[in-house]
Motif scaffolding. Sequence first.
Motif, PDB file in Angstrom:
ATOM      1  N   LYS A  15      24.419  -2.226 -29.339  1.00 30.13           N
ATOM      2  CA  LYS A  15      23.375  -1.257 -28.731  1.00 30.13           C
ATOM      3  C   LYS A  15      22.603  -2.028 -27.834  1.00 30.13           C
ATOM      4  O   LYS A  15      21.656  -1.358 -27.212  1.00 30.13           O
ATOM      5  CB  LYS A  15      22.720  -0.545 -29.809  1.00 30.13           C
ATOM      6  N   THR A  16      22.399  -3.425 -27.815  1.00 29.11           N
ATOM      7  CA  THR A  16      21.625  -4.081 -27.049  1.00 29.11           C
ATOM      8  C   THR A  16      21.999  -4.213 -25.792  1.00 29.11           C
ATOM      9  O   THR A  16      22.973  -4.579 -25.136  1.00 29.11           O
ATOM     10  CB  THR A  16      21.370  -5.415 -27.361  1.00 29.11           C
ATOM     11  N   PRO A  17      20.884  -3.646 -24.717  1.00 25.74           N
ATOM     12  CA  PRO A  17      21.425  -3.837 -23.191  1.00 25.74           C
ATOM     13  C   PRO A  17      21.632  -5.351 -22.948  1.00 25.74           C
ATOM     14  O   PRO A  17      20.801  -6.103 -23.239  1.00 25.74           O
ATOM     15  CB  PRO A  17      20.073  -3.257 -22.328  1.00 25.74           C
ATOM     16  N   TYR A  18      22.476  -5.938 -22.107  1.00 20.42           N
ATOM     17  CA  TYR A  18      22.784  -7.192 -21.760  1.00 20.42           C
ATOM     18  C   TYR A  18      22.395  -7.119 -20.132  1.00 20.42           C
ATOM     19  O   TYR A  18      23.230  -6.216 -19.406  1.00 20.42           O
ATOM     20  CB  TYR A  18      24.260  -7.476 -21.776  1.00 20.42           C
ATOM     21  N   TYR A  19      21.433  -7.810 -19.575  1.00 19.09           N
ATOM     22  CA  TYR A  19      20.670  -7.668 -18.381  1.00 19.09           C
ATOM     23  C   TYR A  19      21.428  -8.794 -17.482  1.00 19.09           C
ATOM     24  O   TYR A  19      21.392  -9.973 -18.097  1.00 19.09           O
ATOM     25  CB  TYR A  19      19.409  -7.575 -18.217  1.00 19.09           C
ATOM     26  N   GLY A  20      21.590  -8.274 -16.500  1.00 17.62           N
ATOM     27  CA  GLY A  20      22.186  -9.610 -15.333  1.00 17.62           C
ATOM     28  C   GLY A  20      21.054  -9.382 -14.018  1.00 17.62           C
ATOM     29  O   GLY A  20      20.186  -8.821 -14.211  1.00 17.62           O
ATOM     30  N   GLY A  60      11.644  -3.656 -25.257  1.00 16.96           N
ATOM     31  CA  GLY A  60      12.176  -3.483 -26.840  1.00 16.96           C
ATOM     32  C   GLY A  60      13.278  -4.745 -26.575  1.00 16.96           C
ATOM     33  O   GLY A  60      13.094  -6.022 -26.024  1.00 16.96           O
ATOM     34  N   ARG A  61      14.295  -4.717 -27.311  1.00 14.67           N
ATOM     35  CA  ARG A  61      15.251  -5.687 -27.626  1.00 14.67           C
ATOM     36  C   ARG A  61      16.209  -5.813 -26.639  1.00 14.67           C
ATOM     37  O   ARG A  61      16.904  -4.701 -26.409  1.00 14.67           O
ATOM     38  CB  ARG A  61      15.796  -5.697 -28.903  1.00 14.67           C
ATOM     39  N   ASN A  62      16.452  -6.881 -25.934  1.00 15.27           N
ATOM     40  CA  ASN A  62      17.593  -7.167 -24.799  1.00 15.27           C
ATOM     41  C   ASN A  62      17.971  -8.373 -24.866  1.00 15.27           C
ATOM     42  O   ASN A  62      17.568  -9.459 -25.395  1.00 15.27           O
ATOM     43  CB  ASN A  62      16.588  -6.914 -23.418  1.00 15.27           C
ATOM     44  N   TRP A  63      19.000  -8.282 -24.310  1.00 16.97           N
ATOM     45  CA  TRP A  63      19.805  -9.836 -23.964  1.00 16.97           C
ATOM     46  C   TRP A  63      19.842 -10.148 -22.450  1.00 16.97           C
ATOM     47  O   TRP A  63      20.475  -9.079 -21.795  1.00 16.97           O
ATOM     48  CB  TRP A  63      21.135  -9.619 -24.265  1.00 16.97           C
ATOM     49  N   ILE A  64      19.247 -11.327 -21.967  1.00 20.61           N
ATOM     50  CA  ILE A  64      19.282 -11.575 -20.736  1.00 20.61           C
ATOM     51  C   ILE A  64      20.162 -12.655 -20.307  1.00 20.61           C
ATOM     52  O   ILE A  64      19.790 -13.688 -20.775  1.00 20.61           O
ATOM     53  CB  ILE A  64      17.814 -11.600 -20.439  1.00 20.61           C
ATOM     54  N   ASN A  65      20.910 -12.616 -19.360  1.00 17.39           N
ATOM     55  CA  ASN A  65      21.848 -13.754 -18.878  1.00 17.39           C
ATOM     56  C   ASN A  65      21.098 -14.330 -17.778  1.00 17.39           C
ATOM     57  O   ASN A  65      20.099 -14.498 -17.739  1.00 17.39           O
ATOM     58  CB  ASN A  65      23.185 -13.027 -18.518  1.00 17.39           C
TER      59      ASN A  65
END
Length: 168
Positions: A15-20, A60-65
């Motif tokens: 459910k965590t957005p993975y940002y580019g 919030g909680r995010n994953w950033i590449n």
Amino acid sequence: KSRKPIKKEKRIAGKTPYYGASGVVDYVDGFTHEGDYLLLSEDGANLLARSMPIAYQISGRNWINSHAHVLRIENANLRQLVEMYLNSISLEPYITKGAQPKLTKQRMETIAVPVPSEDYLSRIVEMLTKFYALTTSLTDGLPAEIEARRKQYEYYRDRLLSFDELAV
């Protein structure tokens, strides 16, 4: 915190957005960052083409590449102003030339962002936010623009149909 790319085949759905560089790329399990951040594209054709915003806020909680610079700006109004400013200027002088346009951390740090006093900051952000809404919102901006054009049309129609020499 560090940015961490994950190859598509190795991503675990979540459910965590993975940002580019230009926004959400996927949704994954886990996170690299938690809080309010401003992301700025690091590389890609969009740095020059600008078909999408190059700066955008996340929370919030995010994953950033590794294709986005992560800026932590505590003041929400200042974060908003920096986002608007970066999306409004040309970054061409800061982008390295090559096959793939790139905004390095070193060059990003040389971008001078004008910062007004706290009193003006909130007023400027409020006005720019309203202007943005009026120019992009289909529910607010478009009807307001149609109404303004309708009034303009009626004014000139009435002047022209009066057959007054001054109207021509």
